[in-house]
Write an enzyme that holds these catalytic residues in place. Sequence first.
Site, PDB file in Angstrom:
ATOM      1  N   CYS A   1      -2.612   9.012   2.968  1.00 12.50           N
ATOM      2  CA  CYS A   1      -2.043   8.356   1.315  1.00 12.50           C
ATOM      3  C   CYS A   1      -3.559   8.826   1.062  1.00 12.50           C
ATOM      4  O   CYS A   1      -2.435   9.118  -0.524  1.00 12.50           O
ATOM      5  CB  CYS A   1      -2.081   7.291   1.699  1.00 12.50           C
TER       6      CYS A   1
ATOM      7  N   GLU B   1       0.776  -1.374  -0.109  1.00 14.15           N
ATOM      8  CA  GLU B   1       0.315   0.013   0.116  1.00 14.15           C
ATOM      9  C   GLU B   1       1.186   0.811  -0.221  1.00 14.15           C
ATOM     10  O   GLU B   1       1.382   1.389   1.620  1.00 14.15           O
ATOM     11  CB  GLU B   1      -0.791   0.340   1.081  1.00 14.15           C
TER      12      GLU B   1
HETATM   13  P1  NAD Z   1       8.049   4.365   4.601  1.00  9.79           P
HETATM   14  O1  NAD Z   1       8.486   4.132   4.185  1.00  9.79           O
HETATM   15  O2  NAD Z   1       9.513   5.463   4.823  1.00  9.79           O
HETATM   16  O3  NAD Z   1       8.781   3.980   5.640  1.00  9.79           O
HETATM   17  C1  NAD Z   1       7.425   3.015   5.883  1.00  9.79           C
HETATM   18  C2  NAD Z   1       8.231   1.862   6.931  1.00  9.79           C
HETATM   19  O4  NAD Z   1       9.058   1.066   5.984  1.00  9.79           O
HETATM   20  C3  NAD Z   1       8.611   2.355   8.010  1.00  9.79           C
HETATM   21  O5  NAD Z   1       7.923   1.542   8.911  1.00  9.79           O
HETATM   22  C4  NAD Z   1       9.927   2.460   7.702  1.00  9.79           C
HETATM   23  O6  NAD Z   1      10.841   1.633   9.501  1.00  9.79           O
HETATM   24  C5  NAD Z   1      10.256   0.959   7.148  1.00  9.79           C
HETATM   25  N1  NAD Z   1      11.323   0.578   6.403  1.00  9.79           N
HETATM   26  C6  NAD Z   1      12.627   1.464   5.939  1.00  9.79           C
HETATM   27  N2  NAD Z   1      13.227   1.630   5.670  1.00  9.79           N
HETATM   28  C7  NAD Z   1      13.093   0.245   5.397  1.00  9.79           C
HETATM   29  C8  NAD Z   1      13.572  -0.748   4.113  1.00  9.79           C
HETATM   30  N3  NAD Z   1      15.067  -0.942   3.571  1.00  9.79           N
HETATM   31  N4  NAD Z   1      12.926  -1.859   4.056  1.00  9.79           N
HETATM   32  C9  NAD Z   1      11.644  -2.356   4.423  1.00  9.79           C
HETATM   33  N5  NAD Z   1      11.459  -1.761   5.316  1.00  9.79           N
HETATM   34  C10 NAD Z   1      11.779  -0.353   5.465  1.00  9.79           C
HETATM   35  O7  NAD Z   1       7.184   5.342   4.944  1.00  9.79           O
HETATM   36  P2  NAD Z   1       6.803   6.802   5.661  1.00  9.79           P
HETATM   37  O8  NAD Z   1       7.242   7.899   5.556  1.00  9.79           O
HETATM   38  O9  NAD Z   1       6.535   5.972   7.017  1.00  9.79           O
HETATM   39  O10 NAD Z   1       5.073   6.626   5.185  1.00  9.79           O
HETATM   40  C11 NAD Z   1       4.815   7.663   4.716  1.00  9.79           C
HETATM   41  C12 NAD Z   1       4.031   7.083   2.898  1.00  9.79           C
HETATM   42  O11 NAD Z   1       3.361   5.692   3.076  1.00  9.79           O
HETATM   43  C13 NAD Z   1       3.701   8.037   2.140  1.00  9.79           C
HETATM   44  O12 NAD Z   1       4.206   8.051   0.819  1.00  9.79           O
HETATM   45  C14 NAD Z   1       2.149   7.594   1.552  1.00  9.79           C
HETATM   46  O13 NAD Z   1       1.607   7.665   0.392  1.00  9.79           O
HETATM   47  C15 NAD Z   1       2.254   6.240   2.420  1.00  9.79           C
HETATM   48  N6  NAD Z   1       1.474   5.431   3.073  1.00  9.79           N
HETATM   49  C16 NAD Z   1       0.801   4.733   2.140  1.00  9.79           C
HETATM   50  C17 NAD Z   1      -0.930   4.077   2.643  1.00  9.79           C
HETATM   51  C18 NAD Z   1      -1.780   3.053   1.726  1.00  9.79           C
HETATM   52  O14 NAD Z   1      -2.039   2.823   2.082  1.00  9.79           O
HETATM   53  N7  NAD Z   1      -1.328   3.426   0.603  1.00  9.79           N
HETATM   54  C19 NAD Z   1      -0.980   4.730   4.044  1.00  9.79           C
HETATM   55  C20 NAD Z   1      -0.199   5.694   4.076  1.00  9.79           C
HETATM   56  C21 NAD Z   1       0.985   5.888   3.725  1.00  9.79           C
END
Ligand code: NAD
Length: 525
Positions: A291, A257
Amino acid sequence: MESATKPGEATATNGATATNGATATAETFDVYRPADGSVMRTVEITSPAKVAETVAAARAAQKEWEAIGFGGRKVWLERLRDWIFDNQDHLDEVMQQETGKVRADAALEAFYCVDAINFWNDQGPKWLADEVVTPHVPILRTKRHKIVYRPYGVVGLISPWNFPVILSLGDAIPALVAGNAAVVKPSEITPLTLMEIERGWKEDIGGPDVFHVVNGVAETAGALIDEVDYLQFTGSERTGKLVMKRAAETLTPVSLELGGKDPMIVTRDADIERAVNATAWGGLINTGQICISIERVYVEEPIYDEFVEKLKAKVETLRQGADGDSYTAEVGAMTSPAQIDIVSDHVEDARAKGARILTGGRKKEGPGDWYEPTVIADADHSMKVMTDETFGPVIPVMKVKSVDEAVELANDTRYGLGSSVFAGDPEEGERIARRIEAGHCNVNDVLVNYNVLSLPMGGWKNSGIGVRHGAQGIRRFCHTEALTVPRMKQTKNEPMWFPYNARKRNFLRRVYRLMNARGRKRFKG
Ligand code: NAD
C-alpha cells in the site's frame, strides 16, 4: 480437492463475487501458488453461524484474558514470539508458496511480528495506563479524575493478500495486548500462513481461546462485522466503504487502512544514486504490491534524464523468479491474477498516451502470475498509472519544472497514505514534506516509517480512517472510561442538585462570572 477452474476466473458462491484469484464453491475455496498456478490447498468457508459461534467463544475467553493483566498476556504472547522463531523457516515457506513472494520479502512477515510482540508488550502498559486529569474548574479538584482504557472485547480484523501476516496478526497483537480477543478473516487468496499460526497458538502453545481465524469472502466478513465489538479493516478503498456501511448497521467502530498512490519527489540537488536505489526498492519490493509502495515519481528537470537512465539500468539488474530459500531473486510473482489485469491496463494506457516504457511492460508467458519489473518515463496525470492505484511492479516517472509543481502534482490525488522526498538538504526535504497531504513522508528514504512502531501509520483522504502504530494504534482497541472519584468526605447534597432556588442560582451565576468573564465584568451582576 482440486478445482478445474483457472485462478481469476471463478466467482465465489458464498454471497459475493470473488475479487481475486480464489475459486470457491458454497463451502470451500482453493488457494493457488502464484508462481505456477497450481492449487496449494482447499479451505473450508466459515459460515455466518460458525462465525457467531467463534466470536462467542472468543468473547467468553476474553474475560479471563483481560483479568490476567499485561503481565499474564505478555507470557502467552512471548510464547507465540518464540514459536514463530522456532517455526520461521516453515512459515516463510508457506508464505512464499501462497503469495509468490521472493524469500527475502516472505521473511519480513515473521520479523515484523516478533518485533511487534516485544514492542506492544513494552509500550502497551504505558500507553494504556490510567491518565490523571486535572480539571480546569478549581472546585472540581476536590475529586480525582482519570481516563481509563478498557478493551472493547472482541476485535475483528479483515486483511488483504499482500502481507497476509503483518496485516492480520500484526494488528491483532496490539488488540490482544490491550486485553481483547481477536478474530481474523484473512484474504481468501492467502489464508494459509495465518491458519498455520492459529494452529500453532491452539495446538503447540495451548494458548487461551482468544485468537481465531475464520475464512471466506463477503458473507464471512459481513458476519464478522456484525458480531464483533470493533473492526479493523485493511484492503481496498472499494471494500473499505462496504465495510463501513455494514458496520454502521450495528454502530461498530472501525478503522480502515486503505489504498494509496504514494508520490516521491526528487529535487535537482538530491543524491541521484541514493534516490534511484530507493525508488527501485520502494517501488518494487514485494513486486510493488505494498500500500505504501512508491507509485509515482516526480523529478526536477535538470536531473530527469540522468535519473530515468540510472533507474532503468538499476531495474534491469533485478532478478525475477521463484527463489525457494536461496535468496537469489529480488522480484517475485504477483499474488493476485486480477491485479495483473489492472497493472497491464495501466501500462498499456500509459503506452497509448505517449509514455516511454524503458524496461519491462509485459506479463510473462508461461505458468503462474508474473509481470516484468517496469519503468515508465514521460508519464503525466492523463494516465491511469499516475492517478489510480497500480499495486504492481511498475514505476512511472514524470518530469517537473519545479518543486512547487511537484508538490501540486503529489497532492493531486484522492489518496493520502504515504510519500517520500529526496533533497540535497534534509531541512529542505522536511519543508517539502510538510506541504504534502499524506499520513507520512520519508525524507531521503522510503517505507522506513513502517518499522518505527512508535509513529502513527494511517492514511488521509480516501486512504483510510484511524491509524495503526503509535499510542493511537493500541488505544483504538479500547473504550475510554472517564472516572471521577472523591478525594475527601462529601456533603449530603451539592449546590447543583435539587431543589433549585433563586439563592443557589445567584450563587452559581456569580461563580461562573468570576471564572469565565474577564476584567471588570467578573465582578458585575
Ligand atoms: P480487498 O478490499 O479486495 O480485500 C480485503 C479483504 O476484504 C479480504 O479479506 C476480502 O476477502 C475482504 N472482503 C471482500 N469483500 C468484502 C466485503 N463485501 N465486505 C467485507 N470484506 C470483504 O483488498 P485486497 O485486494 O486484498 O488488498 C489490496 C488493497 O489493500 C490495496 O488497495 C492496498 O493498497 C490495500 N492495502 C492497504 C494497506 C494499508 O495499510 N493502508 C495495507 C495493505 C494493503
